[in-house]
Write a protein that holds these residues in place. Structure first.
Motif, short mmCIF file in Angstrom:
data_model
loop_
_atom_site.label_atom_id
_atom_site.label_comp_id
_atom_site.label_asym_id
_atom_site.label_seq_id
_atom_site.Cartn_x
_atom_site.Cartn_y
_atom_site.Cartn_z
N ASN A 272 0.82 -1.22 0.00
CA ASN A 272 0.00 0.00 0.00
C ASN A 272 0.85 1.27 0.00
O ASN A 272 0.35 2.37 0.24
CB ASN A 272 -0.95 0.01 1.20
CG ASN A 272 -0.24 0.23 2.52
OD1 ASN A 272 0.99 0.20 2.59
ND2 ASN A 272 -1.00 0.43 3.58
N GLY A 273 2.14 1.11 -0.26
CA GLY A 273 3.03 2.26 -0.31
C GLY A 273 3.82 2.47 0.96
O GLY A 273 4.92 3.03 0.94
N SER A 274 3.28 2.02 2.09
CA SER A 274 3.99 2.15 3.36
C SER A 274 4.12 0.82 4.09
O SER A 274 4.96 0.68 4.97
CB SER A 274 3.28 3.16 4.27
OG SER A 274 1.94 2.77 4.50
N ASN A 275 3.28 -0.14 3.73
CA ASN A 275 3.33 -1.47 4.34
C ASN A 275 3.25 -2.53 3.24
O ASN A 275 2.56 -2.34 2.23
CB ASN A 275 2.17 -1.69 5.32
CG ASN A 275 2.25 -0.76 6.51
OD1 ASN A 275 3.10 -0.94 7.38
ND2 ASN A 275 1.37 0.23 6.56
N VAL A 276 3.96 -3.63 3.47
CA VAL A 276 3.88 -4.77 2.56
C VAL A 276 3.44 -5.99 3.36
O VAL A 276 4.09 -6.36 4.34
CB VAL A 276 5.24 -5.05 1.88
CG1 VAL A 276 5.13 -6.28 0.97
CG2 VAL A 276 5.70 -3.84 1.07
N LEU A 277 2.32 -6.58 2.96
CA LEU A 277 1.78 -7.75 3.64
C LEU A 277 2.00 -8.97 2.75
O LEU A 277 1.63 -8.97 1.58
CB LEU A 277 0.28 -7.56 3.91
CG LEU A 277 -0.12 -6.27 4.64
CD1 LEU A 277 -1.63 -6.20 4.82
CD2 LEU A 277 0.58 -6.17 5.99
N ARG A 278 2.57 -10.02 3.34
CA ARG A 278 2.90 -11.22 2.56
C ARG A 278 1.92 -12.35 2.89
O ARG A 278 1.62 -12.60 4.06
CB ARG A 278 4.33 -11.66 2.86
CG ARG A 278 4.81 -12.83 1.99
CD ARG A 278 6.22 -13.24 2.39
NE ARG A 278 7.19 -12.21 2.06
CZ ARG A 278 7.77 -12.10 0.87
NH1 ARG A 278 7.49 -12.96 -0.10
NH2 ARG A 278 8.65 -11.14 0.65
N PHE A 279 1.45 -13.03 1.84
CA PHE A 279 0.52 -14.15 2.00
C PHE A 279 0.99 -15.32 1.14
O PHE A 279 1.65 -15.11 0.12
CB PHE A 279 -0.89 -13.71 1.57
CG PHE A 279 -1.45 -12.59 2.40
CD1 PHE A 279 -2.07 -12.85 3.61
CD2 PHE A 279 -1.34 -11.27 1.97
CE1 PHE A 279 -2.57 -11.81 4.38
CE2 PHE A 279 -1.84 -10.24 2.73
CZ PHE A 279 -2.46 -10.50 3.94
N PRO A 280 0.63 -16.57 1.53
CA PRO A 280 -0.30 -16.90 2.62
C PRO A 280 0.32 -16.71 4.00
O PRO A 280 1.54 -16.73 4.16
CB PRO A 280 -0.63 -18.37 2.36
CG PRO A 280 0.53 -18.90 1.60
CD PRO A 280 1.06 -17.76 0.78
#
Length: 327
Positions: A272-280
């Motif tokens: 989102n430009g400031s956070n990176v969320l990794r999945f699964p």
């Protein structure tokens, strides 16, 4: 000539003091004033909100002449007690006519317009009340407000509807109005709504053998966006879940449409430009929504492991997105 000037000044001072004393000494009495029909409180999306009510005023019957119809407005502190929150009188509108003055008694604001034919109407009439440009800061401690019908007589006293005031919350928009005692509001129900804005599909084009990264941030119509109400999400933490039936061994899998036993492993990153969320992620990813915003968008990044010799064909996977409140 000097004596005349002194007399005029003294006269004005006396009148001003009289009005101030009358305002301070005004009393409030219960009386049947009118009826509430539909009530709505909605966020304008610009850090302000708007209340809309359909009401009617009964024909005025009083021992003293009517000065103005009035609208009582109540906001609440964190413990549900009335707290003074003044609005611009022009923000309070009765049947298209703006209020011109506000009068405060025991943390309740009474809006009126004593020179308006609409506000001075002594006959029965149905009307719409609109209260606009309410700062969302007023709902930070208690996300609700009350609006009451009232009359003010020539003595300066107010008569407030004895059936209760209309209690408006962001999650209650039915045709009927919820009537309560203004000093004893029910706790607002916590209801958080998210709306997902997802593309029909993310097209990864041609996947090369081996490991690769496909970043869709430079192409159009690919963001994954979440729309929300900042006041609803304030002071809460959430868990974002992304799942797929293809998930195994901590990876997602693209499956060959002609032979589902043939798979290409991948992981998803949402940026989102400031956070990176990794999945699964088995337990999901913690996330806090900016209370001053109404939308957040993520751009997808795919970490692909196709192996040394993937089978040719069309591959696909279906992802499910969910948000839950973190305990």
């Amino acid at each position: 000539m000097k004596i005349n000037i002194l007399c005029v000044c003294l006269y004005l001072i006396v009148i001003t003091l009289f009005e101030s004393t009358s305002a301070w000494a005004a009393s409030v009495y219960p009386k049947r004033v009118g009826n509430y029909y539909s009530c709505r409180l909605e966020d304008n999306g610009n850090n302000t909100s708007k209340a809309t009510l359909s009401i009617d005023y009964m024909a005025y019957r009083g021992d003293y002449s009517l000065t103005s119809r009035a609208i009582a407005v109540v906001f609440y502190n964190f413990s549900g007690k009335p707290i003074g929150r003044n609005l611009q009188p022009s923000s309070v509108i009765l049947d298209g006519v703006k209020a011109t003055t506000v009068h405060t008694i025991r943390e309740v604001q009474y809006y009126r317009a004593s020179l308006s034919k609409v506000w001075k109407n002594t006959d029965y009439f149905a009307a719409e009340i609109v209260i606009d440009n309410i700062s969302n800061k007023y709902f930070k401690d208690w996300p609700a407000m009350s609006v009451g019908l009232a009359d003010q007589d020539s003595r300066g006293d107010f008569y407030v509807n004895n059936t209760g005031v209309a209690y408006l919350t962001f999650d209650k928009t039915t045709d009927s109005c919820w009537l309560v005692e203004p000093e004893d509001p029910p706790p607002p129900e916590q209801q958080i709504t998210f709306n997902f804005d997802l593309p029909q599909r993310w097209d990864l084009k041609t996947i090369k053998p081996g490991k690769s990264v496909i970043n869709l941030s430079g192409t159009g119509n690919n963001p994954f966006c979440i729309n929300y109400n900042g006041m609803e999400t304030a002071d809460n933490k959430f868990i974002l879940m992304v799942n797929s039936d293809s998930e195994k061994n901590n990876t997602f899998n693209l499956r060959n449409q002609n032979d589902v036993s043939k798979e290409i492993q991948y992981q998803l990153r949402l940026n989102n430009g400031s956070n990176v969320l990794r999945f699964p992620a088995i337990a999901g990813r913690s996330y806090s929504f900016d209370k001053n915003a109404t939308q957040v968008c993520f751009l997808p990044i795919f970490d692909i492991d196709a192996g040394s010799s993937p089978q040719a064909g069309n591959y696909k996977d279906v992802l499910n997105f969910n948000i839950i409140v973190k305990p």
